[in-house]
Design a protein around this motif. Sequence first.
Motif, mmCIF file in Angstrom:
data_model
loop_
_atom_site.group_PDB
_atom_site.id
_atom_site.type_symbol
_atom_site.label_atom_id
_atom_site.label_comp_id
_atom_site.label_asym_id
_atom_site.label_seq_id
_atom_site.Cartn_x
_atom_site.Cartn_y
_atom_site.Cartn_z
ATOM 1 N N ARG A 201 0.804 -1.218 0.000
ATOM 2 C CA ARG A 201 0.000 0.000 0.000
ATOM 3 C C ARG A 201 0.841 1.275 0.000
ATOM 4 O O ARG A 201 0.287 2.374 0.102
ATOM 5 N N LEU A 202 2.145 1.173 -0.130
ATOM 6 C CA LEU A 202 2.968 2.369 -0.271
ATOM 7 C C LEU A 202 2.600 3.094 -1.569
ATOM 8 O O LEU A 202 2.148 2.471 -2.530
ATOM 9 N N PRO A 203 2.793 4.400 -1.640
ATOM 10 C CA PRO A 203 2.461 5.133 -2.869
ATOM 11 C C PRO A 203 3.240 4.602 -4.068
ATOM 12 O O PRO A 203 4.410 4.213 -3.954
ATOM 13 N N LYS A 204 2.610 4.592 -5.220
ATOM 14 C CA LYS A 204 3.247 4.050 -6.419
ATOM 15 C C LYS A 204 4.543 4.762 -6.788
ATOM 16 O O LYS A 204 5.501 4.113 -7.237
ATOM 17 N N PRO A 205 4.649 6.082 -6.623
ATOM 18 C CA PRO A 205 5.945 6.716 -6.895
ATOM 19 C C PRO A 205 7.076 6.156 -6.036
ATOM 20 O O PRO A 205 8.214 6.027 -6.509
#
Length: 480
Positions: A201-205
């Motif tokens: 769930r970490l941000p895609k960037p």
Amino acid sequence: MDWFTAPEYWLSRLIFQRGLAVIYLIAFLGAALQFRALIGERGMLPVPRFVRRTPFRSAPSIFQVHYSDRFFAVVAWTGVGLSAAMIVGAADLVPLWAAMSMWLALWVLYLSIVNVGQRWYSFGWESLLLEAGFLAIFLGNDQTAPPVLVLWLTRWLLFRVEFGAGLIKWRGDPCWRDLTCLYYHHETQPMPGPLSWFFHRLPKPLHRVEVAANHFVQLVVPFGLFAPQPVASVAAGIVVVTQLWLVLSGNFAWLNWVTILLALTVIDGSLVAKILPVPDAPAVPGPPMWFAGAVIACTVLMVALSYWPVRNMLSRDQRMNMSFNAFHLGNTYGAFGNIGRTREEVVIEGTDDTTISERTVWREYEFKGKPGDPRRRPRQWAPYHLRLDWLMWFAAISPYYARPWLLPFVERLLVNDRATLRLLRGNPFPDAPPKYVRARLYEYRFSTRRELLRDRAWWQRSLVGEYLPPLTSGKAKSAS
């Protein structure tokens, strides 16, 4: 022979050998606790049947001479005991030749298990442990300083692990080159850990930054291992940090831990002493001539065996995790050249109904590590290796791969085989065996934050279809 030894690496050797002994202990313990159901006389892939059709030269093992479940248990528990002795420093209390003999015994015993373990032992970290364990034989003990040549061999092994993994990714799935593989990997890896949901769930960037950093660590940093100090120590430190990141994000048995131990052999103790209050290197005499000869012979052997992994790394058809000889020395390494976009799981169910109808109640078998109940949070098992759970991941990808052992597994569930049930988290039929067992294929995905809060479920799953039709004891036995 001042050029031959490096006293400043005595602490690195100490940590490497003691840590490797811990990994050996875990490996032998796993073998002792799991072998009966997997490769025992009545196991899914029994050793006696394997050795009857496999010549010694193809799979050298003491079990080629004699096999019984009792003898295997003696070998495995002997490995546990000897590993425990090495952990507390027994090898430093005996003559040099005796210490080498102890490390050699560990290597021979584990090689014997791996070479008859068949698909249950077909993982790259088995070869990595054996190759690192072989080098440990020639690192000596407190009676001599660490040999420079063997320290270079540990660096070369670490280089192959990291650079090989980097190459296989860059040449493999396009998502490694467009930096999107971690959009999927934490969810689709073989056995997620307790923090994998959060990594996913970490941000895609940030995922893209992770992939780019991985390319740098595996394709550039390994060359720094051969640079002068302190550059080599910095490169090793970067490897340690990235391996710890992998430890937190999944369950890869002892792969990451052996890699960390190899990296620690690169770190110069004199540099550590400037930061931490560590003792000075002990004064030891020069190495005996016979030991120097053994180290040189080991070096020549490993250099010669390096031809095949180098050729493999240079090849466009690079292969992952391959041993080029039956002794698992001079191996090639690498993993996750391809990344799955979706996760499928084989769910095993049983019923005690004598006839199957729409009203039949099916009860699910829960595994210790692999995803099952969507509400159950993934567990941390590494560095312990749950072999059945790992192969169930491969079974979902390829029914053909699971053909040799899956039906024997079902057959044992149909009779409540005690050894097989010990591999599972629980038995939904404690009083009597089920009448039928079937397998269904589900697609799993990590829950969203909203779904997790609403349903208290870490996974969401949907039925894909039938994987194995309902089988009774007689049908499962005849099919296998």
